[in-house]
Design a protein around this motif. Structure first.
Motif, PDB file in Angstrom:
ATOM      1  N   VAL A 147       0.588  -1.231  -0.615  1.00  0.00           N
ATOM      2  CA  VAL A 147       0.055   0.096   0.043  1.00  0.00           C
ATOM      3  C   VAL A 147       0.612   1.351   0.219  1.00  0.00           C
ATOM      4  N   GLY A 148       1.337   1.267   0.204  1.00  0.00           N
ATOM      5  CA  GLY A 148       3.208   2.200   0.172  1.00  0.00           C
ATOM      6  C   GLY A 148       3.437   2.390   0.743  1.00  0.00           C
ATOM      7  N   PRO A 149       4.808   2.805   0.744  1.00  0.00           N
ATOM      8  CA  PRO A 149       6.243   2.519   2.013  1.00  0.00           C
ATOM      9  C   PRO A 149       5.974   3.496   3.457  1.00  0.00           C
ATOM     10  N   LEU A 150       6.268   2.295   4.035  1.00  0.00           N
ATOM     11  CA  LEU A 150       6.570   3.176   5.625  1.00  0.00           C
ATOM     12  C   LEU A 150       7.379   3.205   6.744  1.00  0.00           C
ATOM     13  N   LYS A 151       7.281   4.160   7.443  1.00  0.00           N
ATOM     14  CA  LYS A 151       8.556   4.261   8.427  1.00  0.00           C
ATOM     15  C   LYS A 151       8.644   4.621   9.643  1.00  0.00           C
ATOM     16  N   LEU A 152       8.665   3.497  10.337  1.00  0.00           N
ATOM     17  CA  LEU A 152       8.700   3.761  12.240  1.00  0.00           C
ATOM     18  C   LEU A 152      10.231   4.219  12.506  1.00  0.00           C
ATOM     19  N   SER A 153      10.363   5.382  13.328  1.00  0.00           N
ATOM     20  CA  SER A 153      11.673   5.666  13.838  1.00  0.00           C
ATOM     21  C   SER A 153      11.166   5.589  16.004  1.00  0.00           C
ATOM     22  N   TYR A 154      12.554   5.910  16.144  1.00  0.00           N
ATOM     23  CA  TYR A 154      11.679   5.773  17.636  1.00  0.00           C
ATOM     24  C   TYR A 154      13.205   6.542  17.596  1.00  0.00           C
ATOM     25  N   ALA A 155      13.205   7.880  18.460  1.00  0.00           N
ATOM     26  CA  ALA A 155      14.406   8.696  18.555  1.00  0.00           C
ATOM     27  C   ALA A 155      14.697   9.630  19.667  1.00  0.00           C
ATOM     28  N   LYS A 156      15.818  10.046  20.074  1.00  0.00           N
ATOM     29  CA  LYS A 156      15.775  10.569  21.371  1.00  0.00           C
ATOM     30  C   LYS A 156      16.892  11.588  20.457  1.00  0.00           C
ATOM     31  N   PRO A 157      16.123  12.640  21.385  1.00  0.00           N
ATOM     32  CA  PRO A 157      16.760  13.668  21.742  1.00  0.00           C
ATOM     33  C   PRO A 157      17.811  14.262  21.958  1.00  0.00           C
ATOM     34  N   LEU A 158      19.264  14.580  21.603  1.00  0.00           N
ATOM     35  CA  LEU A 158      20.338  14.455  22.643  1.00  0.00           C
ATOM     36  C   LEU A 158      20.639  16.477  22.481  1.00  0.00           C
ATOM     37  N   ASN A 159      20.028  17.135  22.009  1.00  0.00           N
ATOM     38  CA  ASN A 159      20.482  18.582  23.212  1.00  0.00           C
ATOM     39  C   ASN A 159      19.201  19.580  23.267  1.00  0.00           C
ATOM     40  N   ALA A 160      17.559  18.253  23.189  1.00  0.00           N
ATOM     41  CA  ALA A 160      16.191  19.848  23.197  1.00  0.00           C
ATOM     42  C   ALA A 160      17.122  20.344  25.054  1.00  0.00           C
ATOM     43  N   LYS A 161      16.098  21.541  24.827  1.00  0.00           N
ATOM     44  CA  LYS A 161      15.774  22.528  25.183  1.00  0.00           C
ATOM     45  C   LYS A 161      15.079  23.391  26.252  1.00  0.00           C
ATOM     46  N   PRO A 162      14.355  23.789  26.762  1.00  0.00           N
ATOM     47  CA  PRO A 162      13.416  23.601  27.830  1.00  0.00           C
ATOM     48  C   PRO A 162      12.310  25.244  26.447  1.00  0.00           C
ATOM     49  N   GLY A 163      11.247  24.366  26.548  1.00  0.00           N
ATOM     50  CA  GLY A 163      10.514  24.452  25.402  1.00  0.00           C
ATOM     51  C   GLY A 163      10.108  23.490  24.162  1.00  0.00           C
ATOM     52  N   ASP A 164      11.364  23.044  23.728  1.00  0.00           N
ATOM     53  CA  ASP A 164      11.622  21.852  22.825  1.00  0.00           C
ATOM     54  C   ASP A 164       9.891  21.040  22.493  1.00  0.00           C
ATOM     55  N   ARG A 165       9.349  20.386  21.753  1.00  0.00           N
ATOM     56  CA  ARG A 165       8.513  19.722  21.403  1.00  0.00           C
ATOM     57  C   ARG A 165       9.263  18.469  20.609  1.00  0.00           C
ATOM     58  N   LEU A 166       9.172  17.629  21.720  1.00  0.00           N
ATOM     59  CA  LEU A 166       9.607  16.627  21.370  1.00  0.00           C
ATOM     60  C   LEU A 166       8.690  14.738  21.522  1.00  0.00           C
ATOM     61  N   GLU A 167       8.846  14.829  20.733  1.00  0.00           N
ATOM     62  CA  GLU A 167       7.890  13.078  19.854  1.00  0.00           C
ATOM     63  C   GLU A 167       8.993  12.087  19.347  1.00  0.00           C
ATOM     64  N   ARG A 168       9.334  10.880  20.685  1.00  0.00           N
ATOM     65  CA  ARG A 168       9.927   9.807  20.226  1.00  0.00           C
ATOM     66  C   ARG A 168      10.023   8.820  19.216  1.00  0.00           C
ATOM     67  N   PHE A 169       8.761   8.601  19.499  1.00  0.00           N
ATOM     68  CA  PHE A 169       8.103   7.566  18.473  1.00  0.00           C
ATOM     69  C   PHE A 169       7.556   8.260  17.636  1.00  0.00           C
ATOM     70  N   GLN A 170       7.457   8.092  16.177  1.00  0.00           N
ATOM     71  CA  GLN A 170       7.144   8.577  14.660  1.00  0.00           C
ATOM     72  C   GLN A 170       6.399   7.614  13.979  1.00  0.00           C
ATOM     73  N   PHE A 171       5.520   7.927  13.317  1.00  0.00           N
ATOM     74  CA  PHE A 171       4.862   6.652  12.286  1.00  0.00           C
ATOM     75  C   PHE A 171       4.952   7.707  10.745  1.00  0.00           C
ATOM     76  N   GLN A 172       5.333   7.842   9.894  1.00  0.00           N
ATOM     77  CA  GLN A 172       5.305   8.268   8.110  1.00  0.00           C
ATOM     78  C   GLN A 172       4.520   6.884   7.463  1.00  0.00           C
TER      79      GLN A 172
END
Length: 175
Positions: A147-172
């Motif tokens: 049905v098309g390409p799928l991509k899943l990722s789990y990321a760790k932000p390495l230098n997030a600053k206060p106020g950054d909006r994080l989302e470790r698990f992402q799907f496309q």
């Protein structure tokens, strides 16, 4: 793969330019491991005394740019709505090591990968500084499905600053 695009508007009310350069490079390191590098530099600005139009802003963050940060969340944030405003400049860098999925044999449609991403969005006239870049690293899975390409990722932000909006698990799906 290289792509360059230049957009210039001298006729309408919003006089501006917008330049996009993207470079992707893939290199087999062994029979079972591939290195994939991607870089993108986007620059826009107003012309003839006009400001760069907000509807042409670039955005960063998310599975298509810097994984681990919420989609379109990098750069200057509106203090009232806490929404990212985007900007006239963007820099993105991605590196992936791609491997066949265990047990998939010679099927290249299913792979897992490790990655490191960096990037940031800047306002018109703002200096592009390396200390403002955001970094992340993680693992993921890509599948070219029927049905098309799928991509899943789990990321760790390495230098997030206060106020950054994080989302470790992402799907496309679909690009």
């Amino acid at each position: 793969y290289q792509r360059a695009n230049l957009e210039i508007d001298l006729i309408g009310d919003a006089k501006y330019y917008r330049a996009i350069y993207e470079h992707q490079w893939y290199r087999p390191l062994t029979r079972w491991m591939t290195l994939a590098l991607k870089g993108e530099l986007d620059i826009g600005g107003g012309l003839k005394g006009h400001a760069y139009p907000v509807f042409k802003n670039f955005y960063g963050g998310g599975i298509g740019s810097v994984r681990g940060y919420e989609s379109s969340s990098l750069g200057l944030v509106d203090p009232y709505t806490l929404d990212a405003l985007g900007g006239a400049r963007r820099v993105i860098g991605n590196a992936e090591l791609q491997f066949p999925f265990p047990g998939s044999g010679t099927d290249r449609s299913l792979r897992w990968f490790t990655f490191a991403d960096t990037g940031q969005v800047y306002q018109e006239g703002q200096r592009m500084r390396l200390d403002q870049l955001r970094y992340s690293a993680g693992i993921g899975l890509s599948w070219i499905s029927p049905v098309g390409p799928l991509k899943l990722s789990y990321a760790k932000p390495l230098n997030a600053k206060p106020g950054d909006r994080l989302e470790r698990f992402q799907f496309q799906m679909g690009t």
